[in-house]
Design a protein around this motif. Sequence first.
Motif, PDB file in Angstrom:
ATOM      1  N   LYS A 248       0.847  -1.185   0.000  1.00 44.17           N
ATOM      2  CA  LYS A 248       0.000   0.000   0.000  1.00 44.17           C
ATOM      3  C   LYS A 248       0.883   1.236   0.000  1.00 44.17           C
ATOM      4  O   LYS A 248       2.062   1.180   0.387  1.00 44.17           O
TER       5      LYS A 248
ATOM      6  N   GLU B 218       2.006  -4.672   6.990  1.00 41.54           N
ATOM      7  CA  GLU B 218       1.871  -4.637   5.530  1.00 41.54           C
ATOM      8  C   GLU B 218       3.088  -3.966   4.893  1.00 41.54           C
ATOM      9  O   GLU B 218       3.702  -3.067   5.473  1.00 41.54           O
TER      10      GLU B 218
ATOM     11  N   ASP C 130      -2.442  -2.130  -3.521  1.00 48.92           N
ATOM     12  CA  ASP C 130      -3.802  -2.482  -3.112  1.00 48.92           C
ATOM     13  C   ASP C 130      -4.622  -1.242  -2.791  1.00 48.92           C
ATOM     14  O   ASP C 130      -5.839  -1.229  -2.960  1.00 48.92           O
TER      15      ASP C 130
ATOM     16  N   ILE D 293      -7.220   1.383  -8.572  1.00 46.93           N
ATOM     17  CA  ILE D 293      -6.662   1.268  -7.222  1.00 46.93           C
ATOM     18  C   ILE D 293      -7.434   2.194  -6.288  1.00 46.93           C
ATOM     19  O   ILE D 293      -7.470   3.410  -6.511  1.00 46.93           O
TER      20      ILE D 293
END
Length: 439
Positions: free
Chosen positions: A2, A29, A213, A270
């Motif tokens: 991300k 993440e 993402d 996105i």
Amino acid sequence: MKIMKFGGTSVGKPERMHQVKDLITRDNEKKIVVLSALSGTTNALVSISDALAAAKKDLAKERIDALHQHYLDFYKALLKTEASRSKAEKIIKEHFEFLNIILKISFNEAISRDILAQGELLSTKLFYTLLQELDIPAVFLPALDFMSIDENSEPELKKISERLKVILGNYPEDRIFVTQGYICKNHRNEVDNLKRGGSDYSASLIGAAVSADVVEIWTDIDGMHNNDPRVVNKTRPIAQLSFDEAAELAYFGAKILHPASIWPAQQYNIPVKLLNTMEPDALGTTITKKEMGTGVKALAAKDGITAIKIKSTRMLLAYGFLRKVFEVFEKYKTSIDMITTSEVAVSVTIDDLSHLDEIVKELEGYGLVEVDKNQTIISIVGNLIAESKGTLAKVMNSLAGIPIRMVSYGGSRHNVSLLVEAQYKNEALQSLNEGLFEW
């Protein structure tokens, strides 16, 4: 992967930079962290550049010294250990030595762009030093190694993607990457930028380049509001917007989002989230391809607009007249926001006055030209509002006491735009807020 972009106010104070550190380490993440310059820095750098352009070197030196002192105070409050403070002092010394060297050489546009790049370089290096001090594993990712624009100042997305994938491939186990927003290299391999507010654009381009993402834009407000909270009494954040709606709002003045930043995310589908650094658990606004509901969702206002009317009883209906008018604006690379026509006149609006005199002179060859400055475009945005019954009636009823210079309706399914004198902007936004939204 991300993307997390933090604006100038989110990193503008040492305690805010610590908040950013907390936000990027809340989960495991993989993420690319995109930072703007510290709040106020870009304005200060612009003022230094302006002073140099005007050959006022003493004034430029005074402004450099004031900014230098701000950074010396900043790093001392940001960092605790002597080793980290020593690193930060060297970083700051290097960048301000560069600014002081510029005082001694001939000023040009390339140097001006170099000056403007210093803000993002400083903020990211200081933030990276903070992460190192706290033993938070991260990789410093210089934007100048991958972000580029072509001869038309358009981002080279394919090349950006290729370069980024090679660089990221060297760090398969790392989770946090820190880079600069706004700055890039141009086709001459010089330092350049994506224009003011371009850190949002950087984040969206990086998101598209790595097929992220989500792209998260962190600011000091909890998402995009349905009206300008600075001038309207009652506003509320919008939970969901489509890419088209968000693009209209950004282009027509919503300050939370850079106008160009929607396009890359939209092209690669996105999601973009607008979140609040000060209230990280607030829902904010999510922008996706999906269109939800119909009717008015939000208002935005774009200031600094000039209206130009070309009146010609002789030529307006003649074949090719409009083409000739538009060719004048094309010649001077001046974009048009709104256009209306009548039997004898055509009116357009522009926000770039760089070539106004030349444009007016050429247009006078086609008819009588009137120029009205200090205008504001108010844009009413929502899904299918141009097809929703009663929308235009509600808009006009809300503005019954305000003179309207132009109306653009039907060109977009998501937007109705009005032109009013700037002095009526706040009153118009408040009246529309009361007339269009139910509380």
